[in-house]
Write a protein that holds these residues in place. Sequence first.
Motif, short mmCIF file in Angstrom:
data_model
loop_
_atom_site.label_atom_id
_atom_site.label_comp_id
_atom_site.label_asym_id
_atom_site.label_seq_id
_atom_site.Cartn_x
_atom_site.Cartn_y
_atom_site.Cartn_z
N ASP A 35 0.83 -1.21 0.00
CA ASP A 35 0.00 0.00 0.00
C ASP A 35 0.87 1.26 0.00
OD1 ASP A 35 -2.33 -1.48 0.01
OD2 ASP A 35 -2.51 -1.48 2.19
N GLU A 36 1.96 1.23 0.76
CA GLU A 36 2.84 2.40 0.81
C GLU A 36 3.51 2.64 -0.54
OE1 GLU A 36 5.43 1.33 3.97
OE2 GLU A 36 3.91 1.63 5.54
N LEU A 37 3.92 1.58 -1.21
CA LEU A 37 4.52 1.73 -2.54
C LEU A 37 3.51 2.26 -3.55
CD1 LEU A 37 6.70 -1.51 -2.68
CD2 LEU A 37 7.53 0.84 -2.46
N LEU A 38 2.27 1.76 -3.45
CA LEU A 38 1.22 2.28 -4.34
C LEU A 38 1.01 3.77 -4.11
CD1 LEU A 38 -1.53 -0.50 -4.33
CD2 LEU A 38 -0.44 0.48 -6.36
N GLU A 76 5.64 -0.34 -14.97
CA GLU A 76 6.49 0.28 -13.96
C GLU A 76 5.95 0.03 -12.55
OE1 GLU A 76 9.18 1.10 -15.20
OE2 GLU A 76 8.45 1.04 -17.24
N LEU A 77 4.64 -0.09 -12.45
CA LEU A 77 4.04 -0.41 -11.15
C LEU A 77 4.50 -1.79 -10.70
CD1 LEU A 77 2.13 1.15 -9.30
CD2 LEU A 77 0.22 -0.05 -10.36
N ASP A 78 4.55 -2.75 -11.62
CA ASP A 78 5.03 -4.09 -11.27
C ASP A 78 6.49 -4.05 -10.84
OD1 ASP A 78 2.63 -5.27 -11.68
OD2 ASP A 78 3.20 -6.44 -13.43
N GLN A 138 4.97 -12.50 -7.40
CA GLN A 138 5.64 -12.03 -8.61
C GLN A 138 6.17 -13.19 -9.44
OE1 GLN A 138 10.07 -10.86 -7.50
NE2 GLN A 138 8.65 -10.07 -5.96
N GLY A 139 6.40 -12.89 -10.71
CA GLY A 139 6.98 -13.87 -11.61
C GLY A 139 7.62 -13.14 -12.77
N VAL A 140 7.83 -13.88 -13.85
CA VAL A 140 8.38 -13.29 -15.06
C VAL A 140 7.57 -13.81 -16.24
CG1 VAL A 140 10.10 -15.12 -15.34
CG2 VAL A 140 10.50 -12.89 -16.39
N SER A 141 7.23 -12.93 -17.16
CA SER A 141 6.45 -13.35 -18.32
C SER A 141 7.35 -14.00 -19.35
CB SER A 141 5.74 -12.14 -18.94
OG SER A 141 6.65 -11.35 -19.68
N VAL A 194 9.06 -8.47 -15.65
CA VAL A 194 8.62 -8.70 -14.28
C VAL A 194 7.11 -8.47 -14.20
CG1 VAL A 194 8.74 -7.86 -11.90
CG2 VAL A 194 10.83 -8.07 -13.26
N THR A 195 6.40 -9.42 -13.60
CA THR A 195 4.95 -9.31 -13.46
C THR A 195 4.56 -9.55 -12.00
OG1 THR A 195 4.71 -11.66 -14.02
CG2 THR A 195 4.43 -10.07 -15.82
N THR A 196 3.39 -9.04 -11.62
CA THR A 196 2.85 -9.35 -10.30
C THR A 196 1.49 -10.02 -10.48
OG1 THR A 196 1.78 -7.18 -10.01
CG2 THR A 196 4.05 -7.41 -9.25
N LEU A 197 1.08 -10.77 -9.45
CA LEU A 197 -0.07 -11.68 -9.56
C LEU A 197 -1.36 -11.11 -8.99
CD1 LEU A 197 1.74 -14.97 -8.47
CD2 LEU A 197 1.58 -13.98 -10.76
#
Length: 408
Positions: free
Chosen positions: A54-57, A71-73, A143-146, A151-154
Amino acid sequence: MSSANTPPVVVQKYGGSSVADAARIERVARLVADKRAEGNRVCVVVSAMGKTTDELLARARAIHENPPRRELDMLLSCGERASMALLAMALDKLGVPSISLTGSQSGIITNDAHSGARIVEVRPYRVQDELERDRVVIVAGFQGVSYKKEVTTLGRGGSDTTAVALAAALDAIACEIYSDVDGVWTADPRVVDDARRIDALSFEEMQELAAAGAKVLNAQAVQFAKQKGIAIYAKQTGASLPGSVVRKDAPPPIGSVRGVAHKRAFHVVATDTITQVRALFDHLDAHEIPSSSISGHAQPGAPSGVVTLIPPEDAHGADRCFSTLPKGSTRLPDVGAVSLVGQGMLEDRSVLTNGLAVLDELGAAALGLSTSSFRVSFLVEPARVEDCARALHTRFLSADRVVADPDR
């Protein structure tokens, strides 16, 4: 695959509250060390510390009202990386060999959607190698990688999915999900005073509870566990209590209702006619906005159109999306939802009618409803959600209705 002489693999996941500060990380390290000392190879999945996501958002939105999802991911994936590195340090302090790995290093392969990717494959070769070296492997969840090497988040709760996916890939004997709550309850115990822990429930029930707002487990993780046949043990961090198990063929509840779940708010978008839905969904897809529920009607002589509910937690950039809706689509006021979940919900329509009666007695108008074979959801004003959850729990669930699991 484990041989007769190879120690079994246990996958544990610790949520954000369990690793919220240095003292809690050190406590988790001791718990992990104890599990390893029992003769297990241990893979640990961690969430970001406390409210870090939440703080990063908030930081992102202080810079850009609608930050690019890629960039958010990149930004949000930092939270879990901090947790994994700190836990590895805590284990090293205890003399326990360990290594921290990102989602990509662990072989978590996803599709190319940002801020809501889905795992398509797990290639845990690095994890397996490190387990063979007798190290505790700590994996950054969420997180993962496409396949495009991005870099992706779930999405929210994605660390659960990471843990279940790794448990399947590693042929683990257990997947343990630890949080600040002792298992799965008949309702949110912070809202409903007489809520009780459920010993065992089915994959389908847990998936519906999670999708309807129960925060103990992630719905996608439960779906993954169901597909792979992996039992999930939901427990409280550091407690000796038994928690809850989610598995196939759990004993049915007394009555139709297993639990009550709620979500305080959904965004609502509607079309004037059902033929306009394609344009709306194309627009939502272009902005990568997810849907939780879709209902529509096009029978002659009746109001036609489609209503879609959008969960706000993963709807990044929703304001920009809603400001440019296609012709014939309108954003309506937000609604809350309260859901009754259990097996065979539609086989006994009295669940629905009695639920409506409870809301009527409470003076909380039902603004809509939706159903599945395991769920009845009532849409209400956001301000009335918790009152409705308490009233429905009182009507359908009481202390003598909670069923103990005879197999535990």
